[in-house]
Design a protein around this motif. Sequence first.
Motif, PDB file in Angstrom:
ATOM      1  N   ILE A 111       0.862  -1.189   0.000  1.00 17.02           N
ATOM      2  CA  ILE A 111       0.000   0.000   0.000  1.00 17.02           C
ATOM      3  C   ILE A 111       0.895   1.234   0.000  1.00 17.02           C
ATOM      4  CG2 ILE A 111      -1.726   1.304   1.295  1.00 17.02           C
ATOM      5  CD1 ILE A 111      -2.737  -1.311   2.413  1.00 17.02           C
ATOM      6  N   ARG A 112       0.545   2.205  -0.838  1.00 17.35           N
ATOM      7  CA  ARG A 112       1.241   3.497  -0.843  1.00 17.35           C
ATOM      8  C   ARG A 112       0.566   4.402   0.186  1.00 17.35           C
ATOM      9  NH1 ARG A 112       4.778   5.872  -4.072  1.00 17.35           N
ATOM     10  NH2 ARG A 112       4.555   4.236  -5.648  1.00 17.35           N
ATOM     11  N   LEU A 113       1.263   4.666   1.266  1.00 16.36           N
ATOM     12  CA  LEU A 113       0.722   5.430   2.387  1.00 16.36           C
ATOM     13  C   LEU A 113       1.178   6.877   2.284  1.00 16.36           C
ATOM     14  CD1 LEU A 113      -0.908   5.088   5.027  1.00 16.36           C
ATOM     15  CD2 LEU A 113       1.264   4.751   6.203  1.00 16.36           C
ATOM     16  N   ARG A 114       0.208   7.790   2.391  1.00 22.92           N
ATOM     17  CA  ARG A 114       0.523   9.227   2.373  1.00 22.92           C
ATOM     18  C   ARG A 114       0.698   9.705   3.812  1.00 22.92           C
ATOM     19  NH1 ARG A 114      -3.685  12.337  -1.361  1.00 22.92           N
ATOM     20  NH2 ARG A 114      -2.192  13.995  -0.865  1.00 22.92           N
ATOM     21  N   VAL A 115       1.871  10.262   4.098  1.00 19.04           N
ATOM     22  CA  VAL A 115       2.245  10.661   5.445  1.00 19.04           C
ATOM     23  C   VAL A 115       2.458  12.170   5.470  1.00 19.04           C
ATOM     24  CG1 VAL A 115       3.847  10.302   7.345  1.00 19.04           C
ATOM     25  CG2 VAL A 115       3.359   8.429   5.768  1.00 19.04           C
ATOM     26  N   GLY A 116       1.845  12.825   6.437  1.00 17.08           N
ATOM     27  CA  GLY A 116       2.084  14.242   6.680  1.00 17.08           C
ATOM     28  C   GLY A 116       3.006  14.408   7.884  1.00 17.08           C
ATOM     29  N   VAL A 117       4.231  14.875   7.655  1.00 21.54           N
ATOM     30  CA  VAL A 117       5.242  14.998   8.702  1.00 21.54           C
ATOM     31  C   VAL A 117       5.215  16.431   9.246  1.00 21.54           C
ATOM     32  CG1 VAL A 117       7.664  14.667   9.288  1.00 21.54           C
ATOM     33  CG2 VAL A 117       6.621  13.286   7.483  1.00 21.54           C
ATOM     34  N   GLU A 118       5.207  16.541  10.565  1.00 26.56           N
ATOM     35  CA  GLU A 118       5.121  17.853  11.207  1.00 26.56           C
ATOM     36  C   GLU A 118       5.873  17.801  12.518  1.00 26.56           C
ATOM     37  OE1 GLU A 118       1.635  21.058  12.591  1.00 26.56           O
ATOM     38  OE2 GLU A 118       1.130  19.086  11.798  1.00 26.56           O
ATOM     39  N   ASP A 119       6.408  18.969  12.937  1.00 33.76           N
ATOM     40  CA  ASP A 119       7.026  19.086  14.242  1.00 33.76           C
ATOM     41  C   ASP A 119       6.504  20.331  14.938  1.00 33.76           C
ATOM     42  OD1 ASP A 119       8.220  21.046  12.790  1.00 33.76           O
ATOM     43  OD2 ASP A 119      10.280  20.360  13.034  1.00 33.76           O
ATOM     44  N   ALA A 120       7.057  20.613  16.113  1.00 29.55           N
ATOM     45  CA  ALA A 120       6.542  21.718  16.916  1.00 29.55           C
ATOM     46  C   ALA A 120       6.878  23.074  16.322  1.00 29.55           C
ATOM     47  CB  ALA A 120       7.099  21.635  18.337  1.00 29.55           C
ATOM     48  N   GLN A 121       7.886  23.176  15.454  1.00 30.87           N
ATOM     49  CA  GLN A 121       8.309  24.460  14.921  1.00 30.87           C
ATOM     50  C   GLN A 121       7.739  24.765  13.541  1.00 30.87           C
ATOM     51  OE1 GLN A 121      12.566  24.503  14.992  1.00 30.87           O
ATOM     52  NE2 GLN A 121      12.706  24.421  17.231  1.00 30.87           N
ATOM     53  N   SER A 122       7.101  23.806  12.888  1.00 30.98           N
ATOM     54  CA  SER A 122       6.583  24.014  11.533  1.00 30.98           C
ATOM     55  C   SER A 122       5.113  24.419  11.600  1.00 30.98           C
ATOM     56  CB  SER A 122       6.743  22.741  10.698  1.00 30.98           C
ATOM     57  OG  SER A 122       6.030  21.675  11.279  1.00 30.98           O
ATOM     58  N   ILE A 130       5.220   6.573   1.366  1.00 31.51           N
ATOM     59  CA  ILE A 130       6.011   5.383   1.635  1.00 31.51           C
ATOM     60  C   ILE A 130       5.196   4.149   1.303  1.00 31.51           C
ATOM     61  CG2 ILE A 130       7.415   6.467   3.426  1.00 31.51           C
ATOM     62  CD1 ILE A 130       5.646   5.204   5.508  1.00 31.51           C
ATOM     63  N   MET A 131       5.900   3.032   1.070  1.00 30.52           N
ATOM     64  CA  MET A 131       5.257   1.751   0.772  1.00 30.52           C
ATOM     65  C   MET A 131       5.232   0.909   2.049  1.00 30.52           C
ATOM     66  SD  MET A 131       4.425   2.104  -2.361  1.00 30.52           S
ATOM     67  CE  MET A 131       3.846   0.431  -2.652  1.00 30.52           C
ATOM     68  N   VAL A 132       4.035   0.427   2.422  1.00 32.86           N
ATOM     69  CA  VAL A 132       3.861  -0.371   3.631  1.00 32.86           C
ATOM     70  C   VAL A 132       2.992  -1.576   3.293  1.00 32.86           C
ATOM     71  CG1 VAL A 132       4.109   1.611   5.172  1.00 32.86           C
ATOM     72  CG2 VAL A 132       1.849   0.990   4.330  1.00 32.86           C
ATOM     73  N   SER A 133       2.836  -2.487   4.276  1.00 24.17           N
ATOM     74  CA  SER A 133       1.950  -3.632   4.167  1.00 24.17           C
ATOM     75  C   SER A 133       0.925  -3.564   5.286  1.00 24.17           C
ATOM     76  CB  SER A 133       2.750  -4.939   4.250  1.00 24.17           C
ATOM     77  OG  SER A 133       3.489  -4.989   5.459  1.00 24.17           O
ATOM     78  N   PRO A 134      -0.295  -4.105   5.096  1.00 23.41           N
ATOM     79  CA  PRO A 134      -1.337  -3.977   6.128  1.00 23.41           C
ATOM     80  C   PRO A 134      -0.966  -4.638   7.450  1.00 23.41           C
ATOM     81  CG  PRO A 134      -2.303  -4.586   4.010  1.00 23.41           C
ATOM     82  CD  PRO A 134      -0.824  -4.721   3.859  1.00 23.41           C
ATOM     83  N   ASP A 135      -0.145  -5.712   7.436  1.00 22.64           N
ATOM     84  CA  ASP A 135       0.187  -6.404   8.673  1.00 22.64           C
ATOM     85  C   ASP A 135       1.309  -5.726   9.452  1.00 22.64           C
ATOM     86  OD1 ASP A 135       1.942  -7.103   6.536  1.00 22.64           O
ATOM     87  OD2 ASP A 135       2.755  -8.705   7.782  1.00 22.64           O
ATOM     88  N   MET A 136       1.844  -4.642   8.947  1.00 22.11           N
ATOM     89  CA  MET A 136       2.949  -3.946   9.617  1.00 22.11           C
ATOM     90  C   MET A 136       2.450  -3.268  10.882  1.00 22.11           C
ATOM     91  SD  MET A 136       5.479  -1.005   8.079  1.00 22.11           S
ATOM     92  CE  MET A 136       6.126  -2.135   6.846  1.00 22.11           C
ATOM     93  N   THR A 137       3.181  -3.435  11.966  1.00 25.28           N
ATOM     94  CA  THR A 137       2.843  -2.778  13.221  1.00 25.28           C
ATOM     95  C   THR A 137       3.421  -1.362  13.267  1.00 25.28           C
ATOM     96  OG1 THR A 137       4.793  -3.693  14.322  1.00 25.28           O
ATOM     97  CG2 THR A 137       2.763  -4.999  14.405  1.00 25.28           C
ATOM     98  N   ILE A 138       2.949  -0.598  14.231  1.00 26.92           N
ATOM     99  CA  ILE A 138       3.443   0.772  14.382  1.00 26.92           C
ATOM    100  C   ILE A 138       4.925   0.757  14.759  1.00 26.92           C
ATOM    101  CG2 ILE A 138       3.101   2.945  15.608  1.00 26.92           C
ATOM    102  CD1 ILE A 138       0.846   2.184  13.720  1.00 26.92           C
ATOM    103  N   ALA A 139       5.351  -0.252  15.538  1.00 29.46           N
ATOM    104  CA  ALA A 139       6.771  -0.343  15.882  1.00 29.46           C
ATOM    105  C   ALA A 139       7.620  -0.605  14.639  1.00 29.46           C
ATOM    106  CB  ALA A 139       6.982  -1.454  16.910  1.00 29.46           C
TER     107      ALA A 139
END
Length: 421
Positions: A111-122, A130-139
Amino acid sequence: MRRRSGAACALFRDRVCTTNTTTVICRKFLSVRGDSYTPRQTKKKKTRVTMASEDAPKVNLKEAEELALSLSDALSSGNAQEAVKLCQRLSQLSVPVSVSISSQAYPQDSIRLRVGVEDAQSDTYIPLSIMVSPDMTIAQLKDQISHDYGFPPSLQRWVIGKRLAQDKESLYSHGIRENGDQVFLFILSAESAHLTRHLHKLDQEQQRIEGIVESMESMQLLPRGPGGGGGGERAAPPPEPRHTPLPTKPPTATKPAVLPKPRLGWACARCTYVNKPTRPGCEICGGERPEDYEVPAVYQPDKQEVLRIQQEQLAVLQYQQARQEEREKNYLYLLAAEEQNLIPNAMATDCPICFSTMEPGQGIVLRECLHTFCRECLRGTIVNSQDAEVSCPDECDSKLLDREIRAVRQSMGHNSKHYPD
């Protein structure tokens, strides 16, 4: 020493001796008196340790492993009665057990996952794919981001569906099942996460060890002995069959390692997303394609991309036709205006001198500067001008053409006595 009284000897015998030197002195002194010395506190400690070792329960780990494997088979086959019996027997052993679903039960497509990256200063988030699989854990997702982009897992906070995701949860449990699903990654600062260089180094070493353990667990080990039993004694290896020695083969040259096939496409300079070669702009942020990029000759677009290219070509053709029609229309309008001495206004506007409203066709548009005036104000400007050339009443550098001056004077009428010829 020999003349000490019996009370003094008894008092000296009741003292608690903690060091080896004192114990030796006590034993020498009591040997003179004919008594024996036994350290009381040491005896209590030995008894206490012996009782703890005798009372410690013994767990049959081999039986627990067999029950866990049987329980896994029963659950996989759907045998509920057998699974209940195994759970009862396994609970009596009181050993830690971990239950997880095999990755084969999840969809195997990436699966092509769309990620929005943010920090406290932005102020805004940075898009990422990124490319992921459904069985992937958060760790595992944190480890992938740490390996690809260098952010330690302790600094990552994943928000999926307005909920903070935990390490043991899978992407499938959060509804990540199709391409284009959106998640958010918040990067903490090292100070707020209490992360030091030493802790970061320990975290990296722990991840390396866990990777080695996972690779070892995935390996299939052959059972020991001919029967596959795992007894305490090692079974003797089976006798090797006698055979005639075969002629040795000449050593063959090792094949060179095949490099991975390079990914076709161009990377966006703004968001680093790798786009397809034929896209004129970035699919994520709309950035422009590099000017020096050329589509490889060996690239073959898929059906969806072919349809997009056809639509783009049709849109470009329609734009070119509309632009050509507009040019022809403007050219015909210019020819028609060239035949007229005075060009009337096409839209309603106000005269900049008297501020009266002029409907379409009531005013006059000058050719040189395209300023619009009413006929009365333009007549007054022509009559009252003292120069050889009449300037535009709007204080610009343009001059009225002779054909415009003659047409305005003719439109006043020859019978008017207020304006000399």
